[in-house]
Write an enzyme that holds these catalytic residues in place. Structure first.
Site, PDB file in Angstrom:
ATOM      1  CD  GLU A  34      -3.341  -0.429   1.986  1.00 40.60           C
ATOM      2  OE1 GLU A  34      -3.131   0.338   2.934  1.00 40.60           O
ATOM      3  OE2 GLU A  34      -4.413  -1.035   1.839  1.00 40.60           O
ATOM      4  CG  HIS A  56       8.740 -29.358   1.496  1.00 38.64           C
ATOM      5  ND1 HIS A  56       9.513 -30.441   1.170  1.00 38.64           N
ATOM      6  CD2 HIS A  56       9.250 -28.845   2.651  1.00 38.64           C
ATOM      7  CE1 HIS A  56      10.435 -30.615   2.117  1.00 38.64           C
ATOM      8  NE2 HIS A  56      10.301 -29.644   3.013  1.00 38.64           N
ATOM      9  CE  LYS A  59     -11.324   1.322   2.589  1.00 39.53           C
ATOM     10  NZ  LYS A  59     -10.936   2.209   3.686  1.00 39.53           N
TER      11      LYS A  59
HETATM   12  O1  PA5 Z   1      -3.500   1.129   5.979  1.00 45.70           O
HETATM   13  C1  PA5 Z   1      -4.592   1.613   5.759  1.00 45.70           C
HETATM   14  O2  PA5 Z   1      -4.795   2.845   5.801  1.00 45.70           O
HETATM   15  C2  PA5 Z   1      -5.787   0.738   5.427  1.00 45.70           C
HETATM   16  O3  PA5 Z   1      -5.419  -0.595   5.309  1.00 45.70           O
HETATM   17  C3  PA5 Z   1      -6.841   0.857   6.514  1.00 45.70           C
HETATM   18  O4  PA5 Z   1      -6.278   0.504   7.744  1.00 45.70           O
HETATM   19  C4  PA5 Z   1      -8.053  -0.029   6.232  1.00 45.70           C
HETATM   20  O5  PA5 Z   1      -8.604   0.272   4.986  1.00 45.70           O
HETATM   21  C5  PA5 Z   1      -9.120   0.147   7.329  1.00 45.70           C
HETATM   22  O6  PA5 Z   1      -9.507   1.495   7.404  1.00 45.70           O
HETATM   23  P1  PA5 Z   1     -10.257   2.047   8.686  1.00 45.70           P
HETATM   24  O7  PA5 Z   1      -9.305   1.996   9.835  1.00 45.70           O
HETATM   25  O8  PA5 Z   1     -10.649   3.447   8.344  1.00 45.70           O
HETATM   26  O9  PA5 Z   1     -11.444   1.157   8.902  1.00 45.70           O
END
Ligand code: PA5
Length: 468
Positions: free
Chosen positions: A294, A323, A437
């Protein structure tokens, strides 16, 4: 405070070991040093200006106190359930797997706190089974809903389901008693709900994104509830901070780690495989996958130019995946950098039984320790990878403890910040996650996304001509 260390070993990416084609020469390392040292200085300046807030998490003593207080307030529960996803779940899972015994949830003699569950999905079969198991144990269960925004569909749906279950089974007042919210201090859907319902709550610190939040209340509460020493975890992170803040490239493990990864990305090795030789460390590799993917997978650089950049993080587990994957890793395309995670002292061991008379060929195993076997498998795999010209980094843990896990987390977070600068991208956003989303909102009938629902129709409606 522990003396145990996490160290990065990088000889096995050098040309000395791998030759010029796949190894990094001294000259190339010096070139990388020249490029990375000013980046480290820049990051330190940004940090001092309050722009990289996750870097200060190891020093937030007020958060630690709040977390400990919240943990004490639930010390009589038998089940502690985290509701969250992505950055609001992966750090929790990684801490639990690395610092709790394998049989923690099943064997009360092996645990210091309640059973811990982290529900990071909305799979109806999985959730259905879990809810049916927990439904008659709700009076002894506390839920920690974690969401910075509060509008993430997975977490919101878990929260709504649990709230209703609590109301139905234990009465309206139970929601307040059995739920702790961890969310943004001032804004967002979950903040509004927590304030309205008067839920106990902890904060996701301002300016800290989900994947950088494990050392905040997000990851610390379930850890503290399970009896994990969160002071040691943060002390380990602070110790690593002193190393990764150093301007000198050759003294700074995050600088070398980021530079090696960046070098290989630019030299046809765009896949980064993390392979822990320790079950305890296996979910840290999952946490790393999110952090790396990310943070570094971006379409545009900081000037807005399209670059479509990002190494692909892969998780493999030693010895299990020897394996399954190593055939490809040795004889497939030489397009990967390997990072093996090594544990020197496991802190527990198993002596292998003796061989039957008809199988003297198994005698070499008899009486040996499993720790020796697993570490021999790691060295053997590294040797085999190097024989095939595949570069290998090793992150060596003296032991797996809260202190060393804190060091590892901080090392990789700092590595990610430096790698982001090398790639010239915004490390801390995730614009590409949004569309998926929003499409989910649209498909679930959220009126605000009706227009998007129309656009999705051509791919959501099955064309029978292509269905065989
Ligand atoms: O790293 C990030 O920003 C995302 O993976 C969020 O943690 C994830 O989408 C969950 O978002 P939220 O904490 O707003 O529910």
């Amino acid at each position: 405070m522990s003396n145990n260390q996490v160290k990065l070993y990088y000889k096995n990416v050098t040309s000395q070991v791998l030759g010029q084609e796949h190894g990094i020469t001294d000259k190339q390392f010096d070139g990388l040093a020249k490029k990375v040292e000013p980046i480290v200085e820049r990051i330190e300046a940004q940090r001092k200006a309050g722009e990289i807030k996750y870097r200060d998490l190891p020093y937030k003593t007020d958060t630690v106190e709040q977390v400990k207080k919240a943990a004490q307030s639930v010390d009589d529960c038998e089940n502690f359930v985290v509701l969250g996803i992505g950055g609001s779940a992966l750090g929790n899972i990684a801490l639990q797997t690395s610092l709790n015994p394998y049989m923690y949830n099943l064997d009360s003699a092996q645990r210091k706190g309640p059973r811990i569950f982290v529900m990071d999905n909305v799979d109806p079969v999985q959730m259905g089974s879990f809810f049916s198991w927990i439904s008659d144990k709700l009076d002894k269960t506390v839920f920690n809903v974690i969401s910075k925004s509060g509008r993430t569909a997975e977490t919101a749906s878990q929260f709504l389901t649990v709230s209703e279950m609590l109301k139905k089974r234990l009465g309206a007042g139970a929601v307040k008693e059995h739920l702790i919210a961890t969310t943004d201090a001032n804004s967002g859907t979950l903040r509004a709900i927590a304030d309205d319902m008067g839920l106990r709550n902890l904060e996701v610190p301002d300016g800290v994104g989900g994947r950088f939040s494990v050392l905040s209340a997000v990851g610390l509460l379930s850890a503290a509830v399970a009896g994990i020493d969160i002071d040691e975890l943060l002390a380990g992170a602070a110790q690593m901070d002193s190393k990764v803040s150093q301007a000198s490239f050759y003294q700074n493990p995050a600088a070398i780690n980021a530079a090696v990864n960046w070098h290989y990305y630019n030299n046809a090795k765009r896949i980064s495989v993390m392979m822990p030789y320790s079950y305890a460390l296996k979910d840290l590799a999952d946490w790393y996958r999110q952090l790396w993917a990310e943070s570094l997978g971006k379409a545009k650089d900081l000037t807005g130019r399209e670059i479509f950049v990002g190494p692909t993080p892969v998780k493999a587990l030693g010895a299990t995946d020897q394996h399954s994957q190593v055939q490809l890793y040795r004889e497939g395309p030489n397009d990967k950098l390997f990072t093996l995670l090594e544990v020197k002292e496991f802190g527990a061991d198993v002596t292998i039984g003796s061989e039957p008379e008809v199988a003297p060929e198994l005698g070499y195993l008899a009486g040996a320790k499993m720790s020796k076997l697993l570490n021999s498998e790691r060295i053997g795999t590294e040797y085999a990878l190097l024989k095939s010209g595949r570069p290998c980094l090793t992150v060596a843990f003296d032991e797996v403890s809260p202190y060393t896990i804190g060091q590892f987390i901080y090392l990789y977070e700092a590595t990610t910040s430096i790698a982001g600068e090398l790639f010239g991208i915004n490390t801390y956003d995730q614009p590409a996650v949004e569309l998926g989303k929003e499409a989910t909102f649209a498909l679930m009938g959220n009126e605000d996304y009706a227009e998007l629902a129309e656009k999705i129709k051509p791919i959501s409606e099955i064309d029978d001509k292509y269905l065989i």
